[in-house]
Design a protein around this motif. Structure first.
Motif, short mmCIF file in Angstrom:
data_model
loop_
_atom_site.label_atom_id
_atom_site.label_comp_id
_atom_site.label_asym_id
_atom_site.label_seq_id
_atom_site.Cartn_x
_atom_site.Cartn_y
_atom_site.Cartn_z
N MET A 43 104.44 70.03 51.10
CA MET A 43 103.12 69.46 51.17
C MET A 43 102.34 70.02 52.37
O MET A 43 101.13 70.17 52.30
CB MET A 43 103.22 67.95 51.26
CG MET A 43 101.91 67.27 51.16
SD MET A 43 102.13 65.66 50.48
CE MET A 43 100.73 64.86 51.14
N VAL A 44 103.05 70.31 53.44
CA VAL A 44 102.39 70.90 54.60
C VAL A 44 101.89 72.30 54.26
O VAL A 44 100.79 72.69 54.66
CB VAL A 44 103.36 70.92 55.81
CG1 VAL A 44 102.75 71.66 56.97
CG2 VAL A 44 103.72 69.51 56.21
N PHE B 176 94.11 67.44 47.90
CA PHE B 176 94.59 66.06 47.81
C PHE B 176 94.40 65.49 46.41
O PHE B 176 95.32 64.90 45.84
CB PHE B 176 93.86 65.19 48.84
CG PHE B 176 94.11 63.73 48.68
CD1 PHE B 176 95.35 63.19 49.00
CD2 PHE B 176 93.13 62.89 48.20
CE1 PHE B 176 95.59 61.83 48.84
CE2 PHE B 176 93.36 61.54 48.04
CZ PHE B 176 94.60 61.01 48.37
N VAL B 177 93.23 65.69 45.84
CA VAL B 177 92.95 65.16 44.50
C VAL B 177 93.84 65.84 43.46
O VAL B 177 94.42 65.18 42.59
CB VAL B 177 91.46 65.34 44.15
CG1 VAL B 177 91.20 65.06 42.68
CG2 VAL B 177 90.61 64.44 45.02
N THR B 178 93.97 67.14 43.55
CA THR B 178 94.80 67.87 42.59
C THR B 178 96.27 67.48 42.72
O THR B 178 96.96 67.29 41.72
CB THR B 178 94.64 69.39 42.78
OG1 THR B 178 93.25 69.71 42.77
CG2 THR B 178 95.32 70.15 41.67
N LEU C 244 98.34 65.75 39.67
CA LEU C 244 99.44 66.47 39.04
C LEU C 244 100.81 66.07 39.58
O LEU C 244 101.82 66.43 38.98
CB LEU C 244 99.25 67.98 39.23
CG LEU C 244 98.00 68.57 38.61
CD1 LEU C 244 97.94 70.05 38.93
CD2 LEU C 244 97.97 68.35 37.12
N GLU C 245 100.84 65.35 40.68
CA GLU C 245 102.05 64.92 41.37
C GLU C 245 102.97 66.08 41.70
O GLU C 245 103.00 66.54 42.82
CB GLU C 245 102.77 63.82 40.60
CG GLU C 245 101.98 62.54 40.58
CD GLU C 245 102.71 61.43 39.89
OE1 GLU C 245 103.92 61.56 39.65
OE2 GLU C 245 102.07 60.42 39.61
N LEU D 17 102.18 75.07 43.33
CA LEU D 17 101.30 75.40 44.44
C LEU D 17 100.05 76.13 43.95
O LEU D 17 98.95 75.89 44.45
CB LEU D 17 102.05 76.26 45.46
CG LEU D 17 101.26 76.71 46.69
CD1 LEU D 17 100.85 75.51 47.52
CD2 LEU D 17 102.07 77.67 47.52
N LEU D 18 100.20 76.98 42.97
CA LEU D 18 99.06 77.74 42.44
C LEU D 18 98.02 76.81 41.82
O LEU D 18 96.82 76.99 42.03
CB LEU D 18 99.55 78.77 41.42
CG LEU D 18 98.48 79.69 40.84
CD1 LEU D 18 97.85 80.52 41.95
CD2 LEU D 18 99.06 80.58 39.79
N LEU D 19 98.44 75.81 41.07
CA LEU D 19 97.50 74.87 40.47
C LEU D 19 96.78 74.04 41.54
O LEU D 19 95.58 73.79 41.43
CB LEU D 19 98.22 73.94 39.49
CG LEU D 19 98.69 74.58 38.19
CD1 LEU D 19 99.49 73.57 37.38
CD2 LEU D 19 97.49 75.05 37.39
N ILE D 20 97.51 73.64 42.55
CA ILE D 20 96.91 72.83 43.61
C ILE D 20 95.90 73.67 44.40
O ILE D 20 94.81 73.19 44.73
CB ILE D 20 98.01 72.25 44.52
CG1 ILE D 20 98.78 71.21 43.72
CG2 ILE D 20 97.43 71.65 45.78
CD1 ILE D 20 100.01 70.69 44.39
#
Length: 89
Positions: free
Chosen positions: A1-2, A46-48, A52-53, A57-60
């Motif tokens: 997450m970092v 944050f929203v993505t 998607l939980e 990483l690419l989608l976020i």
């Protein structure tokens, strides 16, 4: 997450810097544009991530770039004077 947060902040900063270098006459102060790019990017990540939980990483980062682009685009000013025309003749 970092890693997501750092990556999205760097992408937002790069996007805002690119906008400042290409459209300096249509944007407000540099500090406002750069902070808006980073904040929009972090909010997009944050929203993505929340939606998607366990997304990749690419989608976020894609969601982060989309929200950052939308945030910086809201700062754009018109190029010239707006033409006010009366009723069509």
């Amino acid at each position: 997450m970092v890693l997501e947060a750092i990556s999205s902040a760097v992408l937002g900063l790069a996007l805002a810097w690119a906008a400042m270098s290409r459209l300096p006459h249509r944007l407000p102060a540099r500090r406002v544009v750069l902070s808006t790019g980073v904040a929009g990017s972090l909010f997009g990540a944050f929203v993505t991530h929340s939606a998607l939980e366990t997304g990749s990483l690419l989608l976020i980062l894609t969601g982060s770039v989309i929200v950052s682009t939308a945030s910086v685009s809201l700062l754009l000013r018109p190029t010239g004077r707006l033409r006010r025309r009366s009723a069509p003749a």
